[in-house]
Design a protein around this motif. Structure first.
Motif, PDB file in Angstrom:
ATOM      1  N   GLU A 115       0.828  -1.205   0.000  1.00  0.00           N
ATOM      2  CA  GLU A 115       0.000   0.000   0.000  1.00  0.00           C
ATOM      3  C   GLU A 115       0.867   1.262   0.000  1.00  0.00           C
ATOM      4  OE1 GLU A 115      -4.020  -1.399   2.327  1.00  0.00           O
ATOM      5  OE2 GLU A 115      -2.201  -1.059   3.500  1.00  0.00           O
ATOM      6  N   ARG A 116       1.990   1.221   0.747  1.00  0.00           N
ATOM      7  CA  ARG A 116       2.900   2.373   0.763  1.00  0.00           C
ATOM      8  C   ARG A 116       3.533   2.586  -0.608  1.00  0.00           C
ATOM      9  NH1 ARG A 116       4.270   0.282   5.784  1.00  0.00           N
ATOM     10  NH2 ARG A 116       6.109  -0.712   4.931  1.00  0.00           N
ATOM     11  N   ASP A 117       3.815   1.497  -1.332  1.00  0.00           N
ATOM     12  CA  ASP A 117       4.415   1.609  -2.662  1.00  0.00           C
ATOM     13  C   ASP A 117       3.478   2.286  -3.654  1.00  0.00           C
ATOM     14  OD1 ASP A 117       6.732   0.456  -1.808  1.00  0.00           O
ATOM     15  OD2 ASP A 117       6.366  -1.493  -2.738  1.00  0.00           O
ATOM     16  N   PRO A 120       1.494   8.038  -3.748  1.00  0.00           N
ATOM     17  CA  PRO A 120       2.323   8.939  -4.558  1.00  0.00           C
ATOM     18  C   PRO A 120       3.326   9.714  -3.705  1.00  0.00           C
ATOM     19  CG  PRO A 120      -0.030   9.367  -4.880  1.00  0.00           C
ATOM     20  CD  PRO A 120       0.094   8.390  -3.771  1.00  0.00           C
ATOM     21  N   VAL A 121       4.500   9.899  -4.254  1.00  0.00           N
ATOM     22  CA  VAL A 121       5.529  10.739  -3.653  1.00  0.00           C
ATOM     23  C   VAL A 121       5.910  11.787  -4.695  1.00  0.00           C
ATOM     24  CG1 VAL A 121       6.431   8.956  -2.110  1.00  0.00           C
ATOM     25  CG2 VAL A 121       7.408   9.224  -4.378  1.00  0.00           C
ATOM     26  N   THR A 122       6.385  12.913  -4.232  1.00  0.00           N
ATOM     27  CA  THR A 122       6.827  13.964  -5.142  1.00  0.00           C
ATOM     28  C   THR A 122       8.316  13.788  -5.380  1.00  0.00           C
ATOM     29  OG1 THR A 122       5.114  15.452  -4.362  1.00  0.00           O
ATOM     30  CG2 THR A 122       6.980  16.455  -5.506  1.00  0.00           C
ATOM     31  N   VAL A 123       8.674  13.756  -6.642  1.00  0.00           N
ATOM     32  CA  VAL A 123      10.056  13.540  -7.049  1.00  0.00           C
ATOM     33  C   VAL A 123      10.435  14.622  -8.053  1.00  0.00           C
ATOM     34  CG1 VAL A 123      11.625  11.912  -8.183  1.00  0.00           C
ATOM     35  CG2 VAL A 123       9.764  11.045  -6.766  1.00  0.00           C
ATOM     36  N   GLU A 131      16.353  19.608 -17.737  1.00  0.00           N
ATOM     37  CA  GLU A 131      15.266  20.385 -17.153  1.00  0.00           C
ATOM     38  C   GLU A 131      14.708  19.675 -15.923  1.00  0.00           C
ATOM     39  OE1 GLU A 131      10.732  21.569 -18.443  1.00  0.00           O
ATOM     40  OE2 GLU A 131      12.243  21.407 -20.012  1.00  0.00           O
ATOM     41  N   ALA A 132      14.559  20.406 -14.820  1.00  0.00           N
ATOM     42  CA  ALA A 132      13.964  19.836 -13.610  1.00  0.00           C
ATOM     43  C   ALA A 132      12.471  19.649 -13.834  1.00  0.00           C
ATOM     44  CB  ALA A 132      14.213  20.739 -12.415  1.00  0.00           C
ATOM     45  N   ARG A 133      11.990  18.465 -13.544  1.00  0.00           N
ATOM     46  CA  ARG A 133      10.567  18.139 -13.709  1.00  0.00           C
ATOM     47  C   ARG A 133      10.055  17.569 -12.388  1.00  0.00           C
ATOM     48  NH1 ARG A 133       9.603  17.645 -19.437  1.00  0.00           N
ATOM     49  NH2 ARG A 133       7.427  17.467 -18.835  1.00  0.00           N
ATOM     50  N   THR A 134       9.081  18.202 -11.793  1.00  0.00           N
ATOM     51  CA  THR A 134       8.488  17.727 -10.546  1.00  0.00           C
ATOM     52  C   THR A 134       7.291  16.863 -10.887  1.00  0.00           C
ATOM     53  OG1 THR A 134       9.212  19.728  -9.403  1.00  0.00           O
ATOM     54  CG2 THR A 134       7.482  18.420  -8.337  1.00  0.00           C
ATOM     55  N   VAL A 135       7.313  15.634 -10.422  1.00  0.00           N
ATOM     56  CA  VAL A 135       6.223  14.696 -10.699  1.00  0.00           C
ATOM     57  C   VAL A 135       5.810  13.984  -9.419  1.00  0.00           C
ATOM     58  CG1 VAL A 135       6.873  14.321 -13.115  1.00  0.00           C
ATOM     59  CG2 VAL A 135       7.807  12.847 -11.375  1.00  0.00           C
ATOM     60  N   SER A 136       4.561  13.607  -9.382  1.00  0.00           N
ATOM     61  CA  SER A 136       4.027  12.804  -8.294  1.00  0.00           C
ATOM     62  C   SER A 136       3.815  11.408  -8.845  1.00  0.00           C
ATOM     63  CB  SER A 136       2.709  13.400  -7.806  1.00  0.00           C
ATOM     64  OG  SER A 136       2.181  12.611  -6.764  1.00  0.00           O
ATOM     65  N   MET A 137       4.417  10.418  -8.178  1.00  0.00           N
ATOM     66  CA  MET A 137       4.323   9.054  -8.684  1.00  0.00           C
ATOM     67  C   MET A 137       4.404   8.059  -7.539  1.00  0.00           C
ATOM     68  SD  MET A 137       8.096   8.215 -10.199  1.00  0.00           S
ATOM     69  CE  MET A 137       8.691   9.830 -10.641  1.00  0.00           C
ATOM     70  N   PRO A 138       3.851   6.877  -7.759  1.00  0.00           N
ATOM     71  CA  PRO A 138       4.031   5.828  -6.762  1.00  0.00           C
ATOM     72  C   PRO A 138       5.512   5.428  -6.690  1.00  0.00           C
ATOM     73  CG  PRO A 138       2.327   5.225  -8.350  1.00  0.00           C
ATOM     74  CD  PRO A 138       3.003   6.453  -8.856  1.00  0.00           C
ATOM     75  N   VAL A 139       5.958   5.028  -5.529  1.00  0.00           N
ATOM     76  CA  VAL A 139       7.348   4.602  -5.342  1.00  0.00           C
ATOM     77  C   VAL A 139       7.682   3.432  -6.268  1.00  0.00           C
ATOM     78  CG1 VAL A 139       8.972   3.622  -3.662  1.00  0.00           C
ATOM     79  CG2 VAL A 139       7.417   5.428  -2.968  1.00  0.00           C
ATOM     80  N   SER A 140       6.706   2.627  -6.594  1.00  0.00           N
ATOM     81  CA  SER A 140       6.934   1.435  -7.412  1.00  0.00           C
ATOM     82  C   SER A 140       6.998   1.715  -8.918  1.00  0.00           C
ATOM     83  CB  SER A 140       5.835   0.400  -7.147  1.00  0.00           C
ATOM     84  OG  SER A 140       4.571   0.960  -7.459  1.00  0.00           O
ATOM     85  N   VAL A 199      14.915   0.632 -13.513  1.00  0.00           N
ATOM     86  CA  VAL A 199      15.233   1.680 -12.551  1.00  0.00           C
ATOM     87  C   VAL A 199      13.912   2.271 -12.057  1.00  0.00           C
ATOM     88  CG1 VAL A 199      16.354   3.928 -12.243  1.00  0.00           C
ATOM     89  CG2 VAL A 199      17.371   2.227 -13.784  1.00  0.00           C
ATOM     90  N   LEU A 200      13.782   2.428 -10.764  1.00  0.00           N
ATOM     91  CA  LEU A 200      12.594   3.092 -10.236  1.00  0.00           C
ATOM     92  C   LEU A 200      12.725   4.594 -10.462  1.00  0.00           C
ATOM     93  CD1 LEU A 200      12.067   1.178  -6.870  1.00  0.00           C
ATOM     94  CD2 LEU A 200      10.774   0.928  -9.004  1.00  0.00           C
ATOM     95  N   GLY A 201      11.615   5.235 -10.724  1.00  0.00           N
ATOM     96  CA  GLY A 201      11.623   6.673 -10.940  1.00  0.00           C
ATOM     97  C   GLY A 201      12.222   7.424  -9.761  1.00  0.00           C
ATOM     98  N   VAL A 202      11.903   6.991  -8.541  1.00  0.00           N
ATOM     99  CA  VAL A 202      12.424   7.677  -7.352  1.00  0.00           C
ATOM    100  C   VAL A 202      13.939   7.536  -7.253  1.00  0.00           C
ATOM    101  CG1 VAL A 202      10.253   7.539  -6.062  1.00  0.00           C
ATOM    102  CG2 VAL A 202      11.949   5.700  -5.834  1.00  0.00           C
TER     103      VAL A 202
END
Length: 165
Positions: free
Chosen positions: A5-7, A10-13, A20-29, A71-74
């Motif tokens: 459930e934690r995976d 969404p986390v902000t990365v 270019e810096a891109r801020t995205v919200s995504m699940p850790v998985s 590779v995980l996005g985080v």
């Protein structure tokens, strides 16, 4: 709350993609591949095997070629990601032009990964022979079997850059 459930939470990365810096919200998985395609809007890297075996999702991570499906996005936060779109942000590169000239682009599905792997090879070895090209490109599969033309394109690019025999 379970680990699964934690995976999915969404986390902000902040990903640095093509400079270019891109801020995205995504699940850790979420994989880097899916983050690039779905969250950042860069569809050039292709989804294929999801096991790191085909090379269709190849990108540069801190200048080294990686399978973005592994590779995980985080994990990419704090690192420089370069996609096929970033490699050719100002039009076709000399390598892409040679792929076209050699007729190495058939269905086109594998080409972004092929180009990324070939570019990495040429950055590491300015004058690869056929065996070195084949070895350097070994992790990239082409279902249309355009390998001879791909090798020719890489050789022509090396010559064009002044490094080939």
């Amino acid at each position: 709350m379970s680990a699964a459930e934690r995976d999915d939470e969404p986390v902000t990365v902040v990903l640095t993609v093509n400079g270019e810096a891109r801020t995205v919200s995504m699940p850790v998985s979420r994989t880097l591949l899916d983050a690039l395609r779905d969250d950042v809007g860069l569809p050039g890297s292709k989804t294929c095997c999801a096991e790191g075996e085909c090379g269709a999702c190849a990108v540069f991570l801190d200048g080294k070629v990686v399978s973005s499906c592994l590779v995980l996005g985080v994990e990419a936060e704090g690192h420089e990601v370069t996609t096929i779109e970033g490699l050719s942000s100002e039009g076709l590169t000399d390598l892409q032009e040679e792929f076209l000239k050699a007729g190495a682009v058939q269905c086109g599905f594998c080409i972004p990964g092929q180009v990324m792997a070939a570019e990495f090879l040429l950055r590491c070895n300015h004058s690869p022979d056929q065996a070195e090209i084949r070895e350097g490109m070994a992790g990239n599969l082409c279902r249309c079997a355009g390998y001879e033309r791909i090798v020719a394109a890489v050789q022509a690019t090396a010559a064009r850059r002044g490094g080939a025999q």
